[in-house]
Design a protein around this motif. Sequence first.
Motif, short mmCIF file in Angstrom:
data_model
loop_
_atom_site.label_atom_id
_atom_site.label_comp_id
_atom_site.label_asym_id
_atom_site.label_seq_id
_atom_site.Cartn_x
_atom_site.Cartn_y
_atom_site.Cartn_z
N LYS A 4 0.84 -1.21 0.00
CA LYS A 4 0.00 0.00 0.00
C LYS A 4 0.87 1.26 0.00
N ARG A 5 1.94 1.24 0.78
CA ARG A 5 2.83 2.41 0.81
C ARG A 5 3.57 2.55 -0.52
N LEU A 6 4.00 1.44 -1.11
CA LEU A 6 4.67 1.50 -2.40
C LEU A 6 3.72 2.03 -3.47
N LEU A 7 2.46 1.62 -3.41
CA LEU A 7 1.47 2.11 -4.37
C LEU A 7 1.31 3.63 -4.28
N GLU A 42 9.15 1.48 11.68
CA GLU A 42 10.04 2.55 12.11
C GLU A 42 11.06 2.95 11.05
N ILE A 43 11.29 2.11 10.05
CA ILE A 43 12.22 2.47 8.97
C ILE A 43 11.52 2.62 7.62
N GLU A 44 10.19 2.60 7.61
CA GLU A 44 9.47 2.66 6.35
C GLU A 44 9.75 3.97 5.59
N ASP A 45 9.85 5.08 6.29
CA ASP A 45 10.16 6.34 5.62
C ASP A 45 11.54 6.30 4.97
N GLU A 46 12.49 5.66 5.63
CA GLU A 46 13.84 5.53 5.08
C GLU A 46 13.82 4.67 3.82
N VAL A 47 13.05 3.61 3.84
CA VAL A 47 12.93 2.73 2.67
C VAL A 47 12.22 3.49 1.53
N ALA A 48 11.18 4.23 1.86
CA ALA A 48 10.43 4.98 0.86
C ALA A 48 11.31 6.03 0.19
#
Length: 56
Positions: A4-7, A42-48
């Motif tokens: 969903k975040r990748l979309l 906690e690291i999703e923003d970094e991955v995004a």
Amino acid sequence: MTEKRLLELTGDAEQNPTFDLPCREVLARGQKDIVVIGPFTEIEDEVAAVHQGYWD
């Protein structure tokens, strides 16, 4: 990163057809017992951040 975040980042880009089905559901139907660790919110923003600008 969740699909969903990748979309949110890719939109309707042909290079990333989405498949909104949690990996735990897919792996639960396999022949091996596979443990999924996460999500790591906690690291999703970094991955995004790696995707920023690419899908525009």
